[in-house]
Write a protein that holds these residues in place. Sequence first.
Motif, PDB file in Angstrom:
ATOM      1  N   GLU A  24       0.599  -1.118  -0.107  1.00  0.00           N
ATOM      2  CA  GLU A  24      -0.096  -0.070  -0.046  1.00  0.00           C
ATOM      3  C   GLU A  24       1.142   1.071  -0.048  1.00  0.00           C
ATOM      4  OE1 GLU A  24      -3.974  -1.720   2.519  1.00  0.00           O
ATOM      5  OE2 GLU A  24      -2.256  -0.889   3.597  1.00  0.00           O
ATOM      6  N   LEU A  25       1.989   1.187   1.003  1.00  0.00           N
ATOM      7  CA  LEU A  25       2.784   2.317   0.847  1.00  0.00           C
ATOM      8  C   LEU A  25       3.453   2.706  -0.575  1.00  0.00           C
ATOM      9  CD1 LEU A  25       3.872   4.716   2.425  1.00  0.00           C
ATOM     10  CD2 LEU A  25       5.793   3.046   3.206  1.00  0.00           C
ATOM     11  N   GLN A  26       4.102   1.692  -1.209  1.00  0.00           N
ATOM     12  CA  GLN A  26       4.519   1.891  -2.617  1.00  0.00           C
ATOM     13  C   GLN A  26       3.618   2.358  -3.417  1.00  0.00           C
ATOM     14  OE1 GLN A  26       5.031  -2.023  -4.416  1.00  0.00           O
ATOM     15  NE2 GLN A  26       6.687  -1.229  -6.043  1.00  0.00           N
ATOM     16  N   ARG A  27       2.434   1.834  -3.606  1.00  0.00           N
ATOM     17  CA  ARG A  27       1.343   2.428  -4.293  1.00  0.00           C
ATOM     18  C   ARG A  27       1.235   3.826  -3.873  1.00  0.00           C
ATOM     19  NH1 ARG A  27      -4.207   3.849  -4.236  1.00  0.00           N
ATOM     20  NH2 ARG A  27      -5.395   3.467  -6.426  1.00  0.00           N
ATOM     21  N   ASP A  28       0.937   4.315  -2.870  1.00  0.00           N
ATOM     22  CA  ASP A  28       0.855   5.604  -2.272  1.00  0.00           C
ATOM     23  C   ASP A  28       1.964   6.483  -2.740  1.00  0.00           C
ATOM     24  OD1 ASP A  28      -1.664   4.843  -1.435  1.00  0.00           O
ATOM     25  OD2 ASP A  28      -1.142   5.058   0.503  1.00  0.00           O
ATOM     26  N   MET A  29       3.167   6.212  -2.626  1.00  0.00           N
ATOM     27  CA  MET A  29       4.312   6.752  -3.103  1.00  0.00           C
ATOM     28  C   MET A  29       4.425   7.049  -4.373  1.00  0.00           C
ATOM     29  SD  MET A  29       7.082   5.280  -0.154  1.00  0.00           S
ATOM     30  CE  MET A  29       8.421   6.449  -0.595  1.00  0.00           C
ATOM     31  N   ARG A  30       4.198   6.157  -5.378  1.00  0.00           N
ATOM     32  CA  ARG A  30       4.003   6.143  -6.856  1.00  0.00           C
ATOM     33  C   ARG A  30       3.082   7.392  -7.055  1.00  0.00           C
ATOM     34  NH1 ARG A  30       4.454   0.791  -9.822  1.00  0.00           N
ATOM     35  NH2 ARG A  30       3.902   2.397 -11.670  1.00  0.00           N
ATOM     36  N   ILE A  31       1.788   7.228  -6.427  1.00  0.00           N
ATOM     37  CA  ILE A  31       0.753   8.314  -6.658  1.00  0.00           C
ATOM     38  C   ILE A  31       1.169   9.763  -6.445  1.00  0.00           C
ATOM     39  CG2 ILE A  31      -1.674   8.867  -6.500  1.00  0.00           C
ATOM     40  CD1 ILE A  31      -2.291   5.999  -6.312  1.00  0.00           C
ATOM     41  N   ALA A  32       1.722   9.880  -4.936  1.00  0.00           N
ATOM     42  CA  ALA A  32       2.183  10.834  -4.519  1.00  0.00           C
ATOM     43  C   ALA A  32       3.018  11.648  -5.390  1.00  0.00           C
ATOM     44  CB  ALA A  32       2.573  10.797  -3.114  1.00  0.00           C
ATOM     45  N   ALA A  33       4.304  10.827  -5.836  1.00  0.00           N
ATOM     46  CA  ALA A  33       5.415  11.366  -6.531  1.00  0.00           C
ATOM     47  C   ALA A  33       4.808  11.819  -7.939  1.00  0.00           C
ATOM     48  CB  ALA A  33       6.506  10.354  -6.813  1.00  0.00           C
ATOM     49  N   ALA A  34       3.903  11.087  -8.434  1.00  0.00           N
ATOM     50  CA  ALA A  34       3.478  11.483  -9.929  1.00  0.00           C
ATOM     51  C   ALA A  34       2.560  12.705  -9.727  1.00  0.00           C
ATOM     52  CB  ALA A  34       2.591  10.167 -10.488  1.00  0.00           C
ATOM     53  N   ALA A  35       1.691  12.785  -8.737  1.00  0.00           N
ATOM     54  CA  ALA A  35       0.743  13.823  -8.478  1.00  0.00           C
ATOM     55  C   ALA A  35       1.734  15.309  -8.252  1.00  0.00           C
ATOM     56  CB  ALA A  35       0.081  14.022  -7.345  1.00  0.00           C
ATOM     57  N   LYS A  36       2.833  15.117  -7.522  1.00  0.00           N
ATOM     58  CA  LYS A  36       3.663  16.334  -7.395  1.00  0.00           C
ATOM     59  C   LYS A  36       4.636  16.607  -8.431  1.00  0.00           C
ATOM     60  CE  LYS A  36       5.574  19.413  -4.951  1.00  0.00           C
ATOM     61  NZ  LYS A  36       4.481  20.632  -4.375  1.00  0.00           N
ATOM     62  N   TRP A  37       4.981  15.643  -9.422  1.00  0.00           N
ATOM     63  CA  TRP A  37       5.669  16.117 -10.572  1.00  0.00           C
ATOM     64  C   TRP A  37       4.719  16.680 -11.527  1.00  0.00           C
ATOM     65  CZ3 TRP A  37       8.285  10.732 -10.317  1.00  0.00           C
ATOM     66  CH2 TRP A  37       9.387  10.566  -9.505  1.00  0.00           C
ATOM     67  N   TYR A  38       3.367  16.261 -11.571  1.00  0.00           N
ATOM     68  CA  TYR A  38       2.621  16.766 -12.546  1.00  0.00           C
ATOM     69  C   TYR A  38       2.172  18.165 -12.213  1.00  0.00           C
ATOM     70  CZ  TYR A  38      -1.907  17.840 -14.750  1.00  0.00           C
ATOM     71  OH  TYR A  38      -2.934  18.678 -15.553  1.00  0.00           O
ATOM     72  N   GLU A  39       1.991  18.330 -10.868  1.00  0.00           N
ATOM     73  CA  GLU A  39       1.720  19.825 -10.258  1.00  0.00           C
ATOM     74  C   GLU A  39       2.901  20.691 -10.648  1.00  0.00           C
ATOM     75  OE1 GLU A  39       0.262  21.519  -6.334  1.00  0.00           O
ATOM     76  OE2 GLU A  39       2.059  20.130  -5.890  1.00  0.00           O
ATOM     77  N   MET A  40       4.044  20.452 -10.570  1.00  0.00           N
ATOM     78  CA  MET A  40       5.373  21.130 -10.825  1.00  0.00           C
ATOM     79  C   MET A  40       5.464  21.316 -12.280  1.00  0.00           C
ATOM     80  SD  MET A  40       7.892  19.509  -8.009  1.00  0.00           S
ATOM     81  CE  MET A  40       9.278  20.704  -8.476  1.00  0.00           C
ATOM     82  N   GLY A  41       4.601  20.594 -13.038  1.00  0.00           N
ATOM     83  CA  GLY A  41       4.870  20.610 -14.645  1.00  0.00           C
ATOM     84  C   GLY A  41       5.825  20.017 -15.118  1.00  0.00           C
ATOM     85  N   HIS A  42       6.533  19.027 -14.554  1.00  0.00           N
ATOM     86  CA  HIS A  42       7.768  18.110 -14.788  1.00  0.00           C
ATOM     87  C   HIS A  42       7.076  17.010 -15.683  1.00  0.00           C
ATOM     88  CE1 HIS A  42      10.439  20.482 -12.394  1.00  0.00           C
ATOM     89  NE2 HIS A  42      10.161  19.906 -11.362  1.00  0.00           N
ATOM     90  N   VAL A  43       5.941  16.751 -15.608  1.00  0.00           N
ATOM     91  CA  VAL A  43       5.454  15.545 -16.533  1.00  0.00           C
ATOM     92  C   VAL A  43       3.982  15.803 -16.842  1.00  0.00           C
ATOM     93  CG1 VAL A  43       6.777  13.733 -15.586  1.00  0.00           C
ATOM     94  CG2 VAL A  43       4.577  14.288 -14.472  1.00  0.00           C
ATOM     95  N   SER A  44       3.530  15.442 -17.889  1.00  0.00           N
ATOM     96  CA  SER A  44       2.200  15.418 -18.632  1.00  0.00           C
ATOM     97  C   SER A  44       1.334  14.685 -17.826  1.00  0.00           C
ATOM     98  CB  SER A  44       2.171  15.027 -20.026  1.00  0.00           C
ATOM     99  OG  SER A  44       2.460  13.641 -20.134  1.00  0.00           O
ATOM    100  N   GLN A  45      -0.193  14.696 -17.939  1.00  0.00           N
ATOM    101  CA  GLN A  45      -1.066  14.103 -17.364  1.00  0.00           C
ATOM    102  C   GLN A  45      -0.744  12.478 -17.529  1.00  0.00           C
ATOM    103  OE1 GLN A  45      -4.922  15.107 -18.134  1.00  0.00           O
ATOM    104  NE2 GLN A  45      -5.044  16.876 -16.874  1.00  0.00           N
ATOM    105  N   GLU A  46      -0.481  12.287 -18.916  1.00  0.00           N
ATOM    106  CA  GLU A  46      -0.543  10.827 -19.297  1.00  0.00           C
ATOM    107  C   GLU A  46       0.851  10.370 -18.720  1.00  0.00           C
ATOM    108  OE1 GLU A  46       0.235   8.385 -23.741  1.00  0.00           O
ATOM    109  OE2 GLU A  46       0.032  10.613 -23.637  1.00  0.00           O
TER     110      GLU A  46
END
Length: 85
Positions: A24-46
């Motif tokens: 569960e923690l691994q899943r949450d960390m992946r989602i949190a990292a992806a959300a932050k990188w998206y928020e910062m404009g480092h990656v696209s939604q896709e």
Amino acid sequence: METRTLSFELPVGIFSALRKTPHELQRDMRIAAAAKWYEMGHVSQEKAAEIAGLCREDFLMELSKFNVSPFQYTSSEVLQEAGYE
């Protein structure tokens, strides 16, 4: 899709503190990292959805848990593009 495995150590107490299993923690960390990188404009939604291991629709739903807007434009940018400013 080619992948790489990352591993790092965490204190054992983090699992009980967060009431999460390692999976569960691994899943949450992946989602949190992806959300932050998206928020910062480092990656696209896709790309963020791919990092999170989710379909794009599910990733967009997860963004609300992090108070991250699914839109990468400010309100003034939207108004300007629509010709109101």
